[in-house]
Design an enzyme around this catalytic site. Sequence first.
Site, mmCIF file in Angstrom:
data_model
loop_
_atom_site.group_PDB
_atom_site.id
_atom_site.type_symbol
_atom_site.label_atom_id
_atom_site.label_comp_id
_atom_site.label_asym_id
_atom_site.label_seq_id
_atom_site.Cartn_x
_atom_site.Cartn_y
_atom_site.Cartn_z
ATOM 1 N N SER A 135 0.820 -1.221 0.000
ATOM 2 C CA SER A 135 0.000 0.000 0.000
ATOM 3 C C SER A 135 0.850 1.266 0.000
ATOM 4 O O SER A 135 1.916 1.324 0.627
ATOM 5 C CB SER A 135 -0.876 -0.009 1.259
ATOM 6 O OG SER A 135 -1.430 1.264 1.488
ATOM 7 N N GLU A 137 0.231 3.615 1.764
ATOM 8 C CA GLU A 137 0.313 4.042 3.171
ATOM 9 C C GLU A 137 1.717 3.796 3.743
ATOM 10 O O GLU A 137 2.096 4.383 4.752
ATOM 11 C CB GLU A 137 -0.709 3.295 4.021
ATOM 12 C CG GLU A 137 -2.103 3.886 3.986
ATOM 13 C CD GLU A 137 -2.200 5.248 4.681
ATOM 14 O OE1 GLU A 137 -1.880 5.322 5.873
ATOM 15 O OE2 GLU A 137 -2.584 6.215 4.017
ATOM 16 N N TYR A 159 -1.418 0.307 10.596
ATOM 17 C CA TYR A 159 -1.706 -0.344 9.306
ATOM 18 C C TYR A 159 -0.504 -0.205 8.359
ATOM 19 O O TYR A 159 -0.040 -1.185 7.776
ATOM 20 C CB TYR A 159 -2.955 0.285 8.670
ATOM 21 C CG TYR A 159 -3.183 -0.134 7.229
ATOM 22 C CD1 TYR A 159 -3.770 -1.353 6.921
ATOM 23 C CD2 TYR A 159 -2.803 0.690 6.165
ATOM 24 C CE1 TYR A 159 -3.972 -1.744 5.596
ATOM 25 C CE2 TYR A 159 -2.999 0.308 4.846
ATOM 26 C CZ TYR A 159 -3.585 -0.901 4.569
ATOM 27 O OH TYR A 159 -3.777 -1.286 3.249
HETATM 28 P P1 NAP Z 1 -11.366 -4.765 1.983
HETATM 29 O O1 NAP Z 1 -12.559 -4.471 1.115
HETATM 30 O O2 NAP Z 1 -11.294 -4.182 3.346
HETATM 31 O O3 NAP Z 1 -11.263 -6.359 2.102
HETATM 32 C C1 NAP Z 1 -10.465 -6.970 3.075
HETATM 33 C C2 NAP Z 1 -10.629 -8.473 2.972
HETATM 34 O O4 NAP Z 1 -9.776 -9.080 3.961
HETATM 35 C C3 NAP Z 1 -12.051 -8.979 3.245
HETATM 36 O O5 NAP Z 1 -12.378 -9.966 2.279
HETATM 37 C C4 NAP Z 1 -11.927 -9.630 4.621
HETATM 38 O O6 NAP Z 1 -12.789 -10.725 4.792
HETATM 39 C C5 NAP Z 1 -10.489 -10.148 4.555
HETATM 40 N N1 NAP Z 1 -9.951 -10.468 5.878
HETATM 41 C C6 NAP Z 1 -9.961 -9.701 6.993
HETATM 42 N N2 NAP Z 1 -9.408 -10.375 8.030
HETATM 43 C C7 NAP Z 1 -9.046 -11.595 7.556
HETATM 44 C C8 NAP Z 1 -8.458 -12.742 8.144
HETATM 45 N N3 NAP Z 1 -8.123 -12.790 9.437
HETATM 46 N N4 NAP Z 1 -8.224 -13.826 7.361
HETATM 47 C C9 NAP Z 1 -8.588 -13.813 6.050
HETATM 48 N N5 NAP Z 1 -9.168 -12.762 5.432
HETATM 49 C C10 NAP Z 1 -9.396 -11.662 6.180
HETATM 50 O O7 NAP Z 1 -10.026 -4.356 1.237
HETATM 51 P P2 NAP Z 1 -9.776 -3.943 -0.301
HETATM 52 O O8 NAP Z 1 -10.036 -2.485 -0.459
HETATM 53 O O9 NAP Z 1 -10.449 -4.931 -1.188
HETATM 54 O O10 NAP Z 1 -8.189 -4.114 -0.373
HETATM 55 C C11 NAP Z 1 -7.595 -5.363 -0.686
HETATM 56 C C12 NAP Z 1 -6.168 -5.392 -0.163
HETATM 57 O O11 NAP Z 1 -5.413 -4.338 -0.754
HETATM 58 C C13 NAP Z 1 -6.020 -5.183 1.345
HETATM 59 O O12 NAP Z 1 -4.925 -5.964 1.767
HETATM 60 C C14 NAP Z 1 -5.713 -3.703 1.485
HETATM 61 O O13 NAP Z 1 -5.008 -3.472 2.680
HETATM 62 C C15 NAP Z 1 -4.867 -3.492 0.244
HETATM 63 N N6 NAP Z 1 -4.879 -2.147 -0.318
HETATM 64 C C16 NAP Z 1 -6.058 -1.547 -0.619
HETATM 65 C C17 NAP Z 1 -6.056 -0.295 -1.211
HETATM 66 C C18 NAP Z 1 -7.343 0.399 -1.595
HETATM 67 O O14 NAP Z 1 -7.295 1.605 -1.873
HETATM 68 N N7 NAP Z 1 -8.470 -0.316 -1.674
HETATM 69 C C19 NAP Z 1 -4.831 0.330 -1.520
HETATM 70 C C20 NAP Z 1 -3.644 -0.320 -1.212
HETATM 71 C C21 NAP Z 1 -3.680 -1.585 -0.632
HETATM 72 P P3 NAP Z 1 -14.161 -10.711 5.678
HETATM 73 O O15 NAP Z 1 -15.289 -10.613 4.693
HETATM 74 O O16 NAP Z 1 -14.132 -12.018 6.366
HETATM 75 O O17 NAP Z 1 -14.078 -9.549 6.623
HETATM 76 O O1 F7E Z 2 -9.097 8.144 3.957
HETATM 77 C C1 F7E Z 2 -9.454 11.661 5.045
HETATM 78 C C2 F7E Z 2 -8.568 10.770 5.883
HETATM 79 O O2 F7E Z 2 -10.146 6.115 4.940
HETATM 80 C C3 F7E Z 2 -8.569 8.986 2.959
HETATM 81 C C4 F7E Z 2 -7.280 2.137 2.471
HETATM 82 O O3 F7E Z 2 -7.806 1.421 1.394
HETATM 83 O O4 F7E Z 2 -6.092 3.641 1.019
HETATM 84 C C5 F7E Z 2 -7.055 3.581 2.057
HETATM 85 O O5 F7E Z 2 -6.579 4.293 3.201
HETATM 86 C C6 F7E Z 2 -8.293 10.363 3.522
HETATM 87 C C7 F7E Z 2 -7.530 10.371 4.848
HETATM 88 O O6 F7E Z 2 -8.437 5.912 3.041
HETATM 89 C C8 F7E Z 2 -12.778 11.434 6.454
HETATM 90 O O7 F7E Z 2 -8.050 11.481 7.020
HETATM 91 C C9 F7E Z 2 -11.415 13.012 5.876
HETATM 92 O O8 F7E Z 2 -6.524 11.346 4.800
HETATM 93 O O9 F7E Z 2 -10.676 6.729 2.539
HETATM 94 P P1 F7E Z 2 -9.696 6.688 3.639
HETATM 95 P P2 F7E Z 2 -6.899 5.818 3.474
HETATM 96 O O10 F7E Z 2 -6.722 6.045 4.919
HETATM 97 O O11 F7E Z 2 -6.119 6.672 2.545
HETATM 98 C C10 F7E Z 2 -4.803 3.093 1.347
HETATM 99 C C11 F7E Z 2 -3.916 3.211 0.123
HETATM 100 C C12 F7E Z 2 -4.882 1.738 1.924
HETATM 101 O O12 F7E Z 2 -3.999 0.914 1.728
HETATM 102 C C13 F7E Z 2 -5.971 1.501 2.928
HETATM 103 O O13 F7E Z 2 -6.216 0.105 3.111
HETATM 104 O O14 F7E Z 2 -9.539 10.990 3.791
HETATM 105 N N1 F7E Z 2 -10.803 11.834 5.596
HETATM 106 N N2 F7E Z 2 -12.629 12.798 6.396
HETATM 107 C C14 F7E Z 2 -11.640 10.832 5.942
HETATM 108 N N3 F7E Z 2 -11.491 9.505 5.868
HETATM 109 C C15 F7E Z 2 -12.519 8.735 6.297
HETATM 110 N N4 F7E Z 2 -12.418 7.390 6.206
HETATM 111 N N5 F7E Z 2 -13.665 9.291 6.821
HETATM 112 C C16 F7E Z 2 -13.848 10.644 6.922
HETATM 113 O O15 F7E Z 2 -14.871 11.104 7.393
#
Ligand code: NAP
Ligand code: F7E
Length: 341
Positions: A135, A137, A159
Site C-alpha cells: 500500500s 500508506e 496499518y
Molecule cells: P477490503 O474491502 O477491506 O477487504 C479486506 C478483505 O480481507 C475482506 O475480504 C476480509 O474478509 C479479509 N480479511 C480480513 N481479516 C481476515 C483474516 N483474518 N483472514 C482472512 N481474510 C481476512 O479491502 P480492499 O479495499 O479490497 O483491499 C484489498 C487489499 O489491498 C487489502 O490488503 C488492502 O489493505 C490493500 N490495499 C487496498 C487499497 C485500496 O485503496 N483499496 C490500496 C492499497 C492496498 P471478511 O469478509 O471475512 O471480513
Molecule cells: O481516507 C481523510 C482521511 O479512509 C482517505 C485504504 O484502502 O487507502 C485507504 O486508506 C483520507 C484520509 O483511506 C474522512 O483522514 C477526511 O486522509 O478513505 P480513507 P486511506 O486512509 O487513505 C490506502 C492506500 C490503503 O492501503 C488503505 O487500506 O480521507 N478523511 N474525512 C476521511 N477519511 C474517512 N475514512 N472518513 C472521513 O470522514
Amino acid sequence: MARRALITGITGQDGSYLAEHLLEQGYEVWGLVRGQANPRMSRMRRLLSDVQVVRGDLLDQGSLISVVERVQPDEVYNLGAISFVPMSWEQAELTAEVTGMGVLRMLEAIRVCSGVSRGAGGPASGQIRFYQASSSEMFGQVSETPQNEATAFHPRSPYGVAKAYGHFLTQNYRESYGMFAVSGILFNHESPRRGAEFVTRKVSLGVARIKLGLAGELRLGNLEARRDWGFAGDYVKAMHLMLGAAKPEDYVIGTGRMKSVRELAEAAFAAAGLDWERYVVTDQTLHRPAEVDLLCADPKKARAQLGWEPRVSFDELVSMMVDADLRLLTNGTDPDDYDPW
Ligand code: NAP
Ligand code: F7E
C-alpha cells in the site's frame, strides 16, 4: 488446463473485481473465506457463482497450509487484511497479526507446500506465484512527490507499519528462496463496492442520502488531505499483469494525479446537482492521530514494463459512485443496513 488462482480477501472490494477479471481470463478461481456464516459470503456467491470457496484464516497457519495443499494454485493473491486505517489504532495488535503476520503465514504455507526447505543452499524456486497487496500508506510522511518504487517508507499508522513488514517479507522470500513473490504498491482505489467507512464511499452515500431527503448533513474529518484516487477495476488488472511478468518485481500503481477530500466532496455533490458547502460539516473527532497529508503515484515503471494504464478518470469515478448509491437507495435499500455487495 486452466490456471488456478487462490484469492485471500475475496469478499472485499478488490477480491470481487479480481475474481471477475481472472474468470474472464479463463482462470479457475478459489476464494479463501473466514468465519462461520460470513455474511458477505452469501452476497459474494450471488455475484461470483463460479468461484470455489475454501475456509481459512490469515491468523491460522495450519488452515493456510491445508488450503494451499487442497487448491494447488498456480497463483496466490494475498488481499486479505484489516484495511481501514483508523481501525489499526484501535486494534493495533490484530492489525499486526492479520495485515502483517498474515503475509508471513501465507508465504510459509506456499514455501512448505512447494517443498522449498530452509538452508537448502541457494534459491530453489517453487512454482506458485505470489502477489502481496502492499500500500501507498507505507510512504506515509512522504520524502518526495510523486512516489515511486525507490521512495523511502515512513508509515504513519499501525496499518502502514504492518504493510511495510509484509512488503519487506515478500522481497525477502523472493531473495531467500527464489520464490516468484511480488508486491503491488497500490494507491487508493475505489468503486461502488468500496466499504462504507472509506471517505469516497462515505461521501457518495452521504450525497445520495441528502439528495433523497434521507439526511441533512455529511460529517467529515480532514478536508485538506490529498490522495491519488483511481478505479479498483483498473487496479486489479495490474495485479494480474505483475504475476504474468517474466521477472518478479514490485510496482507502484496509481494515476499520478492528486485531489483533496475537499475537491472530492465538491465533485460528488456537484454530480448530484448540489452545493457541497451547504451540507458538509467538519468534525475534529474524525481526524487521525497521525495523518498522511498527501500521496501521489509515479506509475512510470508499470506503464513501461507491464503496459498498465488507468482507464477511469477521477470525475468518472465520482459520478459512477454517486450514481450507484442513488440507484441503491432509490431501490429501497435501508441505508443503515447497507453493504457494498
Ligand atoms: P477490503 O474491502 O477491506 O477487504 C479486506 C478483505 O480481507 C475482506 O475480504 C476480509 O474478509 C479479509 N480479511 C480480513 N481479516 C481476515 C483474516 N483474518 N483472514 C482472512 N481474510 C481476512 O479491502 P480492499 O479495499 O479490497 O483491499 C484489498 C487489499 O489491498 C487489502 O490488503 C488492502 O489493505 C490493500 N490495499 C487496498 C487499497 C485500496 O485503496 N483499496 C490500496 C492499497 C492496498 P471478511 O469478509 O471475512 O471480513
Ligand atoms: O481516507 C481523510 C482521511 O479512509 C482517505 C485504504 O484502502 O487507502 C485507504 O486508506 C483520507 C484520509 O483511506 C474522512 O483522514 C477526511 O486522509 O478513505 P480513507 P486511506 O486512509 O487513505 C490506502 C492506500 C490503503 O492501503 C488503505 O487500506 O480521507 N478523511 N474525512 C476521511 N477519511 C474517512 N475514512 N472518513 C472521513 O470522514
